[in-house]
Write a protein that holds these residues in place. Structure first.
Motif, mmCIF file in Angstrom:
data_model
loop_
_atom_site.group_PDB
_atom_site.id
_atom_site.type_symbol
_atom_site.label_atom_id
_atom_site.label_comp_id
_atom_site.label_asym_id
_atom_site.label_seq_id
_atom_site.Cartn_x
_atom_site.Cartn_y
_atom_site.Cartn_z
ATOM 1 N N UNK A 70 0.865 -1.183 0.000
ATOM 2 C CA UNK A 70 0.000 0.000 0.000
ATOM 3 C C UNK A 70 0.901 1.232 0.000
ATOM 4 N N UNK A 71 0.638 2.114 -0.944
ATOM 5 C CA UNK A 71 1.385 3.368 -0.996
ATOM 6 C C UNK A 71 0.420 4.522 -0.891
ATOM 7 N N UNK A 72 0.888 5.610 -0.344
ATOM 8 C CA UNK A 72 0.030 6.776 -0.266
ATOM 9 C C UNK A 72 0.811 8.063 -0.320
ATOM 10 N N UNK A 73 0.144 9.090 -0.786
ATOM 11 C CA UNK A 73 0.719 10.428 -0.685
ATOM 12 C C UNK A 73 -0.154 11.232 0.253
ATOM 13 N N UNK A 74 0.495 11.813 1.240
ATOM 14 C CA UNK A 74 -0.254 12.545 2.246
ATOM 15 C C UNK A 74 0.185 13.997 2.254
ATOM 16 N N UNK A 75 -0.676 14.803 2.834
ATOM 17 C CA UNK A 75 -0.409 16.236 2.847
ATOM 18 C C UNK A 75 -0.616 16.746 4.267
ATOM 19 N N UNK A 76 0.406 17.430 4.777
ATOM 20 C CA UNK A 76 0.255 18.112 6.062
ATOM 21 C C UNK A 76 0.552 19.572 5.826
ATOM 22 N N UNK A 77 0.321 20.381 6.860
ATOM 23 C CA UNK A 77 0.645 21.795 6.684
ATOM 24 C C UNK A 77 2.127 21.972 6.386
ATOM 25 N N UNK A 78 2.932 21.092 6.961
ATOM 26 C CA UNK A 78 4.381 21.186 6.769
ATOM 27 C C UNK A 78 4.824 20.689 5.391
ATOM 28 N N UNK A 79 3.909 20.053 4.643
ATOM 29 C CA UNK A 79 4.279 19.544 3.327
ATOM 30 C C UNK A 79 3.787 18.133 3.109
ATOM 31 N N UNK A 80 4.107 17.599 1.928
ATOM 32 C CA UNK A 80 3.619 16.268 1.579
ATOM 33 C C UNK A 80 4.641 15.188 1.890
ATOM 34 N N UNK A 81 4.148 13.952 2.057
ATOM 35 C CA UNK A 81 5.038 12.809 2.256
ATOM 36 C C UNK A 81 4.512 11.618 1.480
ATOM 37 N N UNK A 82 5.403 10.721 1.155
ATOM 38 C CA UNK A 82 4.981 9.436 0.617
ATOM 39 C C UNK A 82 5.177 8.383 1.700
ATOM 40 N N UNK A 93 7.800 -7.083 7.645
ATOM 41 C CA UNK A 93 7.086 -5.938 7.082
ATOM 42 C C UNK A 93 8.082 -4.810 6.859
ATOM 43 N N UNK A 94 7.851 -4.050 5.780
ATOM 44 C CA UNK A 94 8.721 -2.894 5.525
ATOM 45 C C UNK A 94 7.879 -1.638 5.481
ATOM 46 N N UNK A 95 8.345 -0.609 6.145
ATOM 47 C CA UNK A 95 7.631 0.668 6.097
ATOM 48 C C UNK A 95 8.587 1.764 5.655
ATOM 49 N N UNK A 96 8.169 2.500 4.642
ATOM 50 C CA UNK A 96 8.996 3.599 4.154
ATOM 51 C C UNK A 96 8.250 4.919 4.270
ATOM 52 N N UNK A 97 8.974 5.941 4.697
ATOM 53 C CA UNK A 97 8.427 7.300 4.688
ATOM 54 C C UNK A 97 9.369 8.166 3.866
ATOM 55 N N UNK A 98 8.823 8.818 2.846
ATOM 56 C CA UNK A 98 9.657 9.631 1.973
ATOM 57 C C UNK A 98 10.772 8.831 1.324
ATOM 58 N N UNK A 99 10.492 7.553 1.051
ATOM 59 C CA UNK A 99 11.478 6.699 0.393
ATOM 60 C C UNK A 99 12.480 6.051 1.344
ATOM 61 N N UNK A 100 12.486 6.484 2.604
ATOM 62 C CA UNK A 100 13.439 5.940 3.569
ATOM 63 C C UNK A 100 12.815 4.789 4.360
ATOM 64 N N UNK A 101 13.549 3.697 4.448
ATOM 65 C CA UNK A 101 13.107 2.572 5.256
ATOM 66 C C UNK A 101 13.141 2.915 6.739
#
Ligand SMILES: Nc1ncnc2c1ncn2[C@@H]1O[C@H](COP(=O)(O)OP(=O)(O)OP(=O)(O)O)[C@@H](O)[C@H]1O
Ligand SMILES: [Mg+2]
Length: 379
Positions: A70-82, A93-101
């Protein structure tokens, strides 16, 4: 916070799905067993790294597949993240935020906060205390890394202390080992309790207002924290929010319960025995609430959860409403939706779109779900 895009691959009954969300309010309409809950579950996975209805990640992987993503693009006031979550049948299980594991999966929390409301939550008021503790823990954990830290460590200490108590009661270990474990239990346990006490006090302020709003001003709901050491009649004390004061009571309880603990071979004191009461007009809804009052209380509590997270995180979380609108009467549904609409990124599933008032439908993106495919209505 907002979810802008989501991509499912081999997740539950979804083969491959890509969706972009343009509006704050998204309504998914479908018959039973088409994939409505599964879709919300995928969104929730991006927020918390796990499901809200199973503890087994393997259940989320399509039956014919070896992994799910599952991938998502999210938006916060500080900016977006993947955000990306990869689940494997074999392997971690692997979890990545902004491409970083992420090395620690709990570091996912706080990137996307979510509040979910599903039919199971209707048990919150009258179900077991474990449900209420879980509700509180998930909520606090989303916004407080310190709470996560104490909570995780407490669970470990509790397990080990239970093992020790059992060993002592069976004659395999000595009582002298216990005091060290007591202190560790108290150290983390009292911080958990202090934070819970503070949180419930703040939630209660909002829930009073929300219950009044949903019940048309007729009722005020009070949430009352009941730490394990408090007598049922004891009203919340400012002291309960002070870890040091809590530690003292915790220590006293442990002393008083020592013999019982040794006899039973298990820990009898601690936040694993806390509870929350829902009180309207002095009456505990768990025992004396009508079904409607209990329902309204759950709604009010969910709305308070949104406010609490906004207070802590500076932004509203996203809101997932799984098939709960049909459980409410027209007035309550409209008041509830009126409270969230326009301000909170909301994902709603329903079998019956007619249960929504026109003003709500006007501002929503509507989708139909059939056998794991999602189609925008009138796009
Ligand atoms: N791991 C999986 N692989 C493939 N299919 C699955 C998996 N897990 C669940 N399903 C199937 O997905 C289908 C849709 O489930 P879901 O819970 O999303 O339904 P729903 O649309 O919410 O229905 P309802 O209105 O009854 O709540 C079900 O038929 C279920 O058997
Ligand atoms: Mg469902």
């Amino acid at each position: 916070m907002q979810v802008r895009r989501i991509e499912l691959f081999q997740f539950r009954n979804y083969q491959a799905l890509e969706l972009a969300f343009e509006r704050m309010l998204n309504i998914f309409v479908g018959e039973n067993a088409q994939g409505k809950t599964n879709l919300l579950e995928a969104v929730y996975l991006l927020a918390l790294g796990r499901s809200y209805r199973t503890t087994s990640d393997g259940d989320l992987i399509n039956w014919d597949a070896a992994f799910a993503r599952v991938r998502g693009e999210t938006e916060r006031e500080a900016g977006g993240t993947r955000i990306e979550v990869l689940l494997r049948r074999e392997g971690p299980k692997e979890i990545k935020v902004g491409g970083e594991n992420l090395r620690r999966h709990s570091d996912l929390l706080g990137n996307l906060n979510a509040v979910v409301f599903s039919p199971d939550d209707l048990q919150l008021v009258k179900g077991s205390p474990a449900l209420r503790r879980r509700f509180l823990d998930i909520e606090i954990a989303q916004v407080s890394p310190a709470y996560r830290h104490h909570f995780t460590r407490y669970q470990r200490v509790l397990r080990q202390r239970n093992n020790l108590l059992r060993a002592i009661s069976q004659g395999f270990a000595r009582r002298e080992a216990l005091p060290d474990w007591d202190e560790q239990l108290i150290a983390d346990g009292s911080r958990i309790i202090a934070k819970r006490a503070e949180t419930v006090r703040r939630l209660s302020r909002w829930s009073r207002e929300m219950q009044a709003r949903i019940s048309g001003g007729r009722e005020e709901l009070e949430l009352v924290y009941r730490p394990f050491f408090a007598a049922p009649s004891e009203m919340p004390q400012a002291e309960w929010e002070d870890p040091q004061a809590v530690a003292e009571r915790f220590r006293k309880e442990l002393e008083a319960l020592r013999r019982d603990e040794l006899a039973r071979g298990t820990t009898l004191a601690g936040p694993q025995r806390d509870d929350i009461a829902f009180i309207v007009a002095g009456v505990d809804l768990r025992y004396f609430g009508s079904q409607g009052q209990q329902r309204t209380a759950v709604l009010a509590t969910k709305l308070s959860e949104l406010e609490f997270i906004r207070d802590e995180a500076g932004e509203y979380p996203i809101l997932l409403l799984d098939d709960v609108m049909s459980e409410l009467d027209d007035t309550r549904r409209e008041r509830f939706l009126g409270t969230v609409s326009g301000r909170i990124n909301t994902f709603i599933t329903t079998t019956n779109v007619r249960s929504f008032p026109d003003e709500i439908l006007k501002e929503a993106s509507l989708y139909t779900i059939r056998a794991g495919t999602v189609t925008p209505v009138g796009a």
